[in-house]
Motif scaffolding. Structure first.
Motif, PDB file in Angstrom:
ATOM      1  N   UNK A   1       0.804  -1.219   0.100  1.00  0.00           N
ATOM      2  CA  UNK A   1       0.108   0.069   0.150  1.00  0.00           C
ATOM      3  C   UNK A   1       0.834   1.437   0.087  1.00  0.00           C
ATOM      4  N   UNK A   2       1.708   1.384   0.847  1.00  0.00           N
ATOM      5  CA  UNK A   2       2.733   2.463   1.015  1.00  0.00           C
ATOM      6  C   UNK A   2       3.414   2.718  -0.258  1.00  0.00           C
ATOM      7  N   UNK A   3       3.883   1.528  -0.998  1.00  0.00           N
ATOM      8  CA  UNK A   3       4.592   1.635  -2.084  1.00  0.00           C
ATOM      9  C   UNK A   3       3.826   2.383  -3.185  1.00  0.00           C
ATOM     10  N   UNK A   4       2.505   1.622  -3.277  1.00  0.00           N
ATOM     11  CA  UNK A   4       1.878   2.080  -4.300  1.00  0.00           C
ATOM     12  C   UNK A   4       1.388   3.740  -4.199  1.00  0.00           C
ATOM     13  N   UNK A   5       1.189   4.201  -2.901  1.00  0.00           N
ATOM     14  CA  UNK A   5       0.815   5.632  -2.650  1.00  0.00           C
ATOM     15  C   UNK A   5       2.052   6.510  -2.662  1.00  0.00           C
ATOM     16  N   UNK A   6       3.164   6.227  -2.065  1.00  0.00           N
ATOM     17  CA  UNK A   6       4.335   7.120  -1.643  1.00  0.00           C
ATOM     18  C   UNK A   6       5.542   6.527  -2.475  1.00  0.00           C
ATOM     19  N   UNK A   7       5.530   6.069  -3.545  1.00  0.00           N
ATOM     20  CA  UNK A   7       6.622   5.395  -4.115  1.00  0.00           C
ATOM     21  C   UNK A   7       7.947   6.667  -4.725  1.00  0.00           C
ATOM     22  N   UNK A   8       7.227   7.720  -4.867  1.00  0.00           N
ATOM     23  CA  UNK A   8       8.210   8.816  -4.880  1.00  0.00           C
ATOM     24  C   UNK A   8       8.503   9.704  -3.832  1.00  0.00           C
ATOM     25  N   UNK A   9       8.151   9.328  -2.794  1.00  0.00           N
ATOM     26  CA  UNK A   9       8.618  10.036  -1.198  1.00  0.00           C
ATOM     27  C   UNK A   9       9.595   8.964  -0.778  1.00  0.00           C
ATOM     28  N   UNK A  10      10.243   9.590   0.161  1.00  0.00           N
ATOM     29  CA  UNK A  10      11.111   8.783   0.916  1.00  0.00           C
ATOM     30  C   UNK A  10      10.503   8.363   2.512  1.00  0.00           C
ATOM     31  N   UNK A  11       9.722   7.279   2.327  1.00  0.00           N
ATOM     32  CA  UNK A  11       8.723   6.822   3.206  1.00  0.00           C
ATOM     33  C   UNK A  11       9.482   5.443   3.959  1.00  0.00           C
ATOM     34  N   UNK A  12       9.601   5.532   5.113  1.00  0.00           N
ATOM     35  CA  UNK A  12      10.228   4.554   5.885  1.00  0.00           C
ATOM     36  C   UNK A  12       9.380   3.704   7.114  1.00  0.00           C
ATOM     37  N   UNK A  13       9.518   2.617   7.070  1.00  0.00           N
ATOM     38  CA  UNK A  13       8.740   1.896   7.983  1.00  0.00           C
ATOM     39  C   UNK A  13       9.271   1.881   9.431  1.00  0.00           C
ATOM     40  N   UNK A  14       8.613   2.253  10.587  1.00  0.00           N
ATOM     41  CA  UNK A  14       9.162   1.960  11.760  1.00  0.00           C
ATOM     42  C   UNK A  14       8.819   0.729  12.558  1.00  0.00           C
ATOM     43  N   UNK A  15       8.299   0.850  13.886  1.00  0.00           N
ATOM     44  CA  UNK A  15       8.166  -0.694  14.648  1.00  0.00           C
ATOM     45  C   UNK A  15       6.803  -0.841  14.098  1.00  0.00           C
ATOM     46  N   UNK A  16       6.477  -2.048  14.186  1.00  0.00           N
ATOM     47  CA  UNK A  16       5.016  -2.428  14.179  1.00  0.00           C
ATOM     48  C   UNK A  16       4.546  -3.176  15.511  1.00  0.00           C
ATOM     49  N   UNK A  17       3.260  -3.114  15.822  1.00  0.00           N
ATOM     50  CA  UNK A  17       2.945  -3.718  16.848  1.00  0.00           C
ATOM     51  C   UNK A  17       1.607  -4.470  16.492  1.00  0.00           C
ATOM     52  N   UNK A  18       1.623  -5.785  17.197  1.00  0.00           N
ATOM     53  CA  UNK A  18       0.429  -6.860  17.073  1.00  0.00           C
ATOM     54  C   UNK A  18      -0.788  -6.396  17.905  1.00  0.00           C
ATOM     55  N   UNK A  19      -1.936  -6.719  17.283  1.00  0.00           N
ATOM     56  CA  UNK A  19      -3.232  -6.322  18.226  1.00  0.00           C
ATOM     57  C   UNK A  19      -4.230  -7.500  18.176  1.00  0.00           C
ATOM     58  N   UNK A  20      -4.791  -7.595  19.422  1.00  0.00           N
ATOM     59  CA  UNK A  20      -5.782  -8.554  19.309  1.00  0.00           C
ATOM     60  C   UNK A  20      -6.884  -8.485  20.352  1.00  0.00           C
ATOM     61  N   UNK A  21      -7.967  -9.049  20.186  1.00  0.00           N
ATOM     62  CA  UNK A  21      -9.418  -8.814  20.999  1.00  0.00           C
ATOM     63  C   UNK A  21      -8.944  -9.340  22.320  1.00  0.00           C
ATOM     64  N   UNK A  22      -9.339  -8.641  23.430  1.00  0.00           N
ATOM     65  CA  UNK A  22      -9.601  -9.344  24.588  1.00  0.00           C
ATOM     66  C   UNK A  22     -10.604  -8.449  25.389  1.00  0.00           C
ATOM     67  N   UNK A  23     -10.980  -9.136  26.255  1.00  0.00           N
ATOM     68  CA  UNK A  23     -11.972  -8.576  27.275  1.00  0.00           C
ATOM     69  C   UNK A  23     -11.621  -8.612  28.604  1.00  0.00           C
ATOM     70  N   UNK A  24     -11.721  -7.587  29.671  1.00  0.00           N
ATOM     71  CA  UNK A  24     -11.170  -7.759  30.937  1.00  0.00           C
ATOM     72  C   UNK A  24     -12.195  -8.082  31.837  1.00  0.00           C
ATOM     73  N   UNK A  25     -13.604  -8.581  31.397  1.00  0.00           N
ATOM     74  CA  UNK A  25     -14.405  -8.779  32.487  1.00  0.00           C
ATOM     75  C   UNK A  25     -14.059 -10.254  33.402  1.00  0.00           C
TER      76      UNK A  25
END
Ligand SMILES: [Zn+2]
Length: 298
Positions: free
Chosen positions: A211-235
């Motif tokens: 996606x980022x390559x398709x949108x911003x291939x002419x810019x200097x776009x750099x990936x930083x950290x990624x985070x995994x998310x999940x569903x959880x309920x604290x009840x």
């Protein structure tokens, strides 16, 4: 339902090396399915709830806190409440309550009526939560959130959200304070024009790299950290027991007399907790015992 070919349930931060602009991308699939399998929503509410869930993840990533961020609509209906919680442990949960029929293509205002969106940030250990409130009087949830950022942080922000039965996704761009006003403004508008070409399908179906390559291939776009998310309920059963204790012995017993048991369902995960007369008397006798011990010990 198709499985995506990339890592979903992920939030990816990125920056531009050629402009003071930061970005985030989020895609949720399994965590979104966890919400959908717990309650059947009308199409329009489901779409908005999905967008809110993607938005909550994007917003949580902008505040570096230990705690939780809650997005909640307060409105005149047909939806009475929509609520998303995202924690700094990277868990999400969500639900909506509504009344009556809602047509599939209902607009934001047709779903919520007059109302507002509250953004609450609770930091662990802090006495008072932070809360920002914005009117829902816009075309879309992303516009509502852009107004919020303008009011609360005075930072130019653009958000794109997408949601369907299979997954939800979002893209976030924010202008960081820079030192070259004209040039920064030019960069900001150019990068936004590129981002604004993004299609709903691209948000929902492409991995972040593609996606980022398709949108911003002419810019200097750099990936930083990624985070995994999940569903959880604290009840939990203990938390429900604590709530019954707060009701007081008389009200709890009145409920028991009326229905034979107390049943409480968690709005977020739809888990049902049941307490019969024995359970309820135990809640109050344990509390009395604890009270007695604390009085005699001190
Ligand atoms: Zn729950």
């Amino acid at each position: 339902m198709t499985n995506t070919e990339f890592q979903s349930d992920t939030l990816q931060r990125f920056i531009f090396d050629n402009a003071p602009v930061r970005g985030e991308w989020v895609h949720l699939q399994d965590s979104w399915q966890q919400v959908l399998k717990r309650r059947e929503y009308p199409v329009a509410i489901q779409r908005l709830l999905g967008e809110m869930m993607a938005a909550a993840a994007l917003l949580t990533a902008t505040v570096k806190i230990d705690g939780r961020l809650v997005l909640q609509t307060k409105s005149t209906g047909p939806v009475s409440v929509m609520m998303i919680e995202c924690t700094s442990d990277n868990t999400l949960r969500a639900f909506a309550q509504w009344d009556g029929e809602i047509k599939d293509d209902a607009s934001l205002l047709e779903i919520t009526g007059e109302g507002s969106l509250a953004i609450t940030i609770e930091v662990e250990g802090a006495k008072q939560p932070y809360q920002g409130v914005v009117s829902l009087n816009e075309d879309s949830l992303s516009s509502v959130l852009e107004v919020y950022f303008k009011q609360s942080e005075q930072l130019e922000t653009h958000i794109w959200l997408a949601s369907n039965q299979n997954s939800v996704a979002g893209l976030f761009l924010q202008q960081m304070p820079g030192d070259k006003a004209d040039e920064d403004q030019e960069n900001w508008s150019r990068i936004n024009q590129l981002a604004a070409t993004v299609k709903q399908d691209e948000l929902l179906e492409l991995g972040v790299g593609t996606l980022l390559h398709r949108l911003f291939n002419e810019e200097e776009c750099r990936l930083l950290v990624s985070t995994e998310l999940s569903f959880a309920c604290s009840c939990s059963r203990e938390r429900v027991a604590a709530t019954i204790h707060l009701l007081g012995k008389k009200d709890a017993n009145d409920l028991l007399d009326e229905k034979g048991k107390i049943e409480v369902a968690c709005e977020f995960c739809n888990e049902h907790y049941q307490f019969d007369s024995e359970d309820v008397s135990q809640i109050f006798s344990e509390a009395e015992l604890a009270n007695f011990e604390s009085k005699t010990l001190h």
